[in-house]
Design an enzyme around this catalytic site. Structure first.
Site, short mmCIF file in Angstrom:
data_model
loop_
_atom_site.label_atom_id
_atom_site.label_comp_id
_atom_site.label_asym_id
_atom_site.label_seq_id
_atom_site.Cartn_x
_atom_site.Cartn_y
_atom_site.Cartn_z
N PRO A 54 0.86 -1.20 0.00
CG PRO A 54 -0.33 -1.34 2.00
CD PRO A 54 0.88 -1.88 1.30
CG ASP A 104 4.88 -1.36 2.87
OD1 ASP A 104 3.71 -1.17 3.24
OD2 ASP A 104 5.37 -2.49 2.68
CG HIS A 105 0.44 4.16 5.06
ND1 HIS A 105 0.84 4.30 6.38
CD2 HIS A 105 -0.39 5.22 4.84
CE1 HIS A 105 0.28 5.36 6.93
NE2 HIS A 105 -0.48 5.93 6.00
NE ARG A 106 2.50 -4.02 3.42
CZ ARG A 106 3.03 -5.06 2.80
NH1 ARG A 106 2.39 -6.21 2.78
NH2 ARG A 106 4.20 -4.99 2.20
CB VAL A 134 6.70 3.89 7.03
CG1 VAL A 134 7.07 5.31 7.40
CG2 VAL A 134 7.94 3.04 6.86
#
Ligand code: CAO
Length: 542
Positions: free
Chosen positions: A338, A514-516, A518
């Site tokens: 994501p 990567d929003h998972r 960070v």
């Protein structure tokens, strides 16, 4: 009118078989020989035909049941008299088979011997078509491996290898017609195993029998050779009229492939082993390229096939290995990660002044000082400052891997495609050293001289398109890294200094992450810090 119990006939040596299809329903009127159910053993599937014409009164098995010879599968209402005839017609011709099996003398232990492979008993069907050659000279086969597939009027069957050995020659080709006893080819066997002739006459058998059975043993165990048409396989009755041999069916079942999804290329629309392999290859390719079921099972419809030549002249050329690999990785990363991209402009007016002032000295050292080494150094400092960026997600989805090293990948545009060599321990190296290493790695990438290890282990990547142009782009995270910095072309822009607009050299930055792994706060801190360092490189000394 008479009621007749329908039983599982002689299964040609197979003890227990699976019921894989019920071909009729209670109340159906069937002709003699119509398929009632389809059963499948280890190597073969076959129809169980109606012994007489009549109406189905009951069916006592269901799909998935296991049945053996003599088991009741249902009842049929028949015209009186027909039943007896049917009973006798279904009797196996055991004595004949016992005769055939007797008298084969085994060859001496360990002796290599060439044997002619013959077409086995075809169960009454003479002159059947060879529809598939499954082996070629030189192939090593195990006993029971399919050599060829033949097809009669109603059925098809594998002809299995009588022994383990090496195929010396094949005497038939697709389209030939063959009958029982015809030569199929030559097999080199090392004797000491089961006699070849006996096995050749057991196309559906799954177990090896003692070499010389007594007449009583032979009578007790029905011959494996097909007797009458019911022992040939009617594959097309299974899986919505799909034609395929038992070996192909077995493989399809083992691999979980639904046969009617496979594009057939054999005669009469028959699915061959090659078709199955091609189908599986295609599915694997799609999965790897991210088109099907990637990550959490995202079912994305494949792209439609388009003939571009209908719109104008085209030239189709193969993609390079690197290009294909990049495409697969990009799809995988794009679909799995994501992404969020954050933007900023770094004011590198002072940096540029410093860099230019150092250019001559750098050249004396044989080094080209471009903005890239500064970017590497600033990114390394930001990774140390915001360690939440120097992580990878663990495969188990439950842990984070924190890294205490700072290796940075540098995207390099090469004629063969994109390559990302890795500079190690960037935080510990000086600008000249980084400039030298970046130049050497970019050259090695363009010359195709990078080793796999040169491209492994990065914590973060920098993709600099500054020398090419553009005001901004959103790079794709190179997983398992969690961040990538996209750098565009430096532009002189008017910047308000509190009193007036002044011309400043602004470097456009785009940080994808990567929003998972960070969160936005860390990303904001990371990019702000990085831009600050580029704005005043003295901060690297702090
Ligand atoms: N803005 C303006 N000018 C820039 C710049 C920027 N952001 N970055 C570099 N330049 C200048 C350099 O200073 C140099 O100018 P001089 O010759 O006058 O000093 C010129 O552009 C050429 O630089 P370079 O390409 O030789 O070296 P580099 O260190 O800038 O870049 C490398 C090295 C390997 C990163 C680069 O050659 C490259 O391949 N970039 C493409 C990366 C890529 O494809 N990314 C996309 C990946 S995702 O699809």
């Amino acid at each position: 009118m008479a009621k007749q119990v329908i039983k599982v006939p002689d299964l040609g040596g197979a003890d227990q078989v699976d019921v894989i299809e019920i071909a009729v329903a209670v109340g159906d009127t069937v002709a003699e020989e119509d398929a009632l159910i389809v059963v499948e053993g280890d190597k073969a599937s076959m129809d169980v035909p109606a012994p007489v014409a009549g109406k189905i009164l009951s069916i006592s098995v269901k799909e998935g049941d296991k049945v053996a010879e003599g088991d009741v599968i249902g009842e049929i209402e028949t015209e009186a008299g027909a039943a007896e005839e049917a009973e006798s017609a279904a009797e196996p011709e055991q004595a004949e088979a016992a005769e055939e099996q007797a008298g084969e003398a085994p060859a001496a232990e360990g002796e290599e011997k060439e044997e002619t492979i013959k077409v086995p008993d075809l169960g009454g069907a003479e002159s059947v078509d060879v529809i598939e050659i499954s082996v070629q000279p030189g192939d090593e086969v195990a006993e029971g491996d399919s050599l060829i597939v033949v097809e009669g009027d109603k059925a098809s069957m594998d002809v299995p290898s009588p022994s383990a050995g090496i195929v010396v020659s094949i005497a038939v080709k697709e389209g030939d017609k063959v009958s029982t006893g015809d030569d199929l080819g030559v097999l080199k066997v090392v004797s000491g195993a089961a006699p070849a002739k006996k096995a050749a006459e057991k196309p559906a058998a799954k177990e090896e029998k003692p070499s010389e059975p007594s007449a009583a043993e032979a009578a007790a165990e029905p011959p494996a050779a097909p007797k009458k048409d019911q022992y040939l396989e009617r594959d097309h009755t299974v899986s919505a009229e799909v034609y395929a041999g038992p070996a192909v069916r077995k493989l399809a079942r083992e691999l979980g492939v639904t046969l009617n999804k496979v594009k057939p290329s054999g005669p009469r629309n028959r699915v061959t082993k090659d078709d199955l392999h091609a189908y599986i290859k295609e599915q694997v390719k799609k999965a790897e390229s991210g088109a099907v079921g990637v990550g959490g099972g995202i079912g994305i419809a494949p792209m439609p096939e388009i003939d571009f030549s209908q719109f104008g002249p085209v030239k189709v050329e193969p993609m390079t290995k690197i290009h294909k690999l990049t495409a697969a990785n990009m799809s995988r990363n794009w679909l799995n990660v994501p992404h969020v991209t954050q933007f900023d402009d770094a004011d590198i007016t002072e940096l540029e002044a410093f860099r230019k002032s150092m250019k001559a000295e750098a050249e004396k050292r044989g080094v080209k000082l471009t903005p890239v080494p500064f970017l590497l150094k600033a990114a390394a400092a930001a990774l140390r400052e915001v360690p939440n960026f120097n992580v990878s997600l663990h495969n188990d989805g439950e842990q984070i891997v924190r890294k205490d090293y700072v290796h940075i990948g540098m995207a390099v545009d090469t004629p063969k495609g994109l390559m990302v060599p890795v500079i190690r321990d960037v935080d510990k190296k000086g600008l000249y050293e980084l400039a030298e290493e970046a130049t050497a790695l970019a050259l090695a990438a363009r010359d195709g001289k990078l080793k796999p290890r040169d491209m492994q282990g990065a914590c973060f990547t920098i993709s600099s398109l500054g020398a090419i142009g553009g005001t901004g782009f959103t790079p794709i995270v190179n997983a398992p890294e969690v961040g990538i910095l996209g750098v565009s072309k430096l532009a002189v822009k008017p910047v308000w200094n509190g009193n007036e607009f002044v011309p400043r050299e602004m470097l456009p930055l785009a940080l994808s992450y990567d929003h998972r792994a960070v969160n936005g706060g860390d990303a904001g801190r990371f990019l702000t810090y990085l831009a600050g360092v580029l704005g005043d490189v003295r901060r690297l000394l702090l």
